[in-house]
Design an enzyme around this catalytic site. Sequence first.
Site: not given
Length: 509
Positions: A290, A103
């Site tokens: 992201d 992530d």
Amino acid sequence: MGTFIKTSLLAFFLLFLLSPTAFAATNDGLLRVGLKKRKPDRFNQLTEHGLSVEGNARRNFGFHGTLRNSDGDMISLKNYMDAQYFGEIGIGTPAQKFTVIFDTGSSNLWVPSSKCYFSVACLFHSKYKAKSSSSYKKNGTSAAIQYGTGSISGFFSQDSITLGDLVVKKQDFIEATKEPGITFLAAKFDGILGLGYQAISVGKAVPVWYNMVNQGLVQEPVFSFWLNRNADEEEGGELVFGGVDTTHFKGEHTYVPVTQKGYWQFDMGDVLVGEASTGFCADGCAAIADSGTSLLAGPTTIITQINHAIGAAGVMSQQCKTLVNQYGKAIIEMLLSEAQPDKICSQMNLCTFDGARDVSPIIESVVDKENGKSSAGLNDEMCALCEMAVVWMRNQIKRNETEDNIINYVNELCDRIPSPMGESAVECNSLSSLPTIAFTIGGKTFELTPEQYVLKIGEGDVAQCISGFTAMDVAPPLGPLWILGDIFMGRYHTVFDYGKSRVGFAEAA
């Protein structure tokens, strides 16, 4: 940041089909994550999916792959529904196996602890056992992370982290002893491995990526993502640590500098719908890339207008219409009398104070009680709706629209407000008539077609189409902020250049 967005989605990917895959070793010295997928042969009801649609079926994808280095060592990596990418790592000596999300929107590594006794989520996931590791070193500092719809808490420990044959030594991570709620209960992964900057790391723990670079485990301080969004192709994508794979993009990357070293944040020029020459960010917007966010997220006020432009209908609009019915004309009168827009809602007693409303932090971190604990509540819904209505009405007044036209327009926008989970539905048969939406980054325009920004779930008569634009209001100083998630990164190969503090985008091949 990715983590807080995706927690609203994690609980919903419940049943998936999996198949193994293998790759040959490479000699380029890069550490790779490869993905494969196969077409679905099973349908699932949309219960707990949080989508603002009706219907009873969705398409299920199973992705498998490997994380590999030049010696051919493999770690299975899975991606469900083009939404969450996670793979296997090892912690300790001998290595205890865990699946974690990779992530770029967070910076900590955490996995469930063997001392997690009372959280049901821990019963369904692998748990780290310190006593079973000869390389374990006690830390004990307490830590907690509060996400948008979930949270974890526990304490820091230190151990070796294994990625294939690579071993990251003396890595601080969080042993989660509490995982309340259903967010992580339904998740297919055990924990999260953050690839963001240390500035947003809880407890300022050194991220795994930093240690990979500092310990000389990668060729270059760069990693890159290629996400294959073509459901008809077997290969699902690739994450490369230490460089880029030139076969996965066309032309040259457009690089922009990282403006704040927390998330991978940069300045974005504008967001344009169709042939418009001026968009919703005429004065520029802040954005982050992201890998942990499935959709494209932005301020509710703007996302509502975009969903209106593409005909996406939200399901939670009655409160908005009630506000317009009760206060719409009064707001218009106050705007025409040149009242300060940011004070109108408080003057009408719909907000508790003047000025910007108190938007709660997206991620609340706690490291020991002596370091202090931040807290903030959610805003009153009527206050938020009032502030949006003021913005919309002010824009229409500038265009010299009549009062009736303004009220009608804002009521239409009320229909486009996303559901509480952030999703809005689009008519699948309307895709060919929807506008292209473009983002300007580094002076270049990056377009998304309707087929790329709308998620089609299911096939035939049961197909549902979901707007790829979801609302997320991020408070200053972090926001307002746009989050370019997997929908954007699937269209554009993305390079995270840690060494030169920049992010690069190129058309994916």
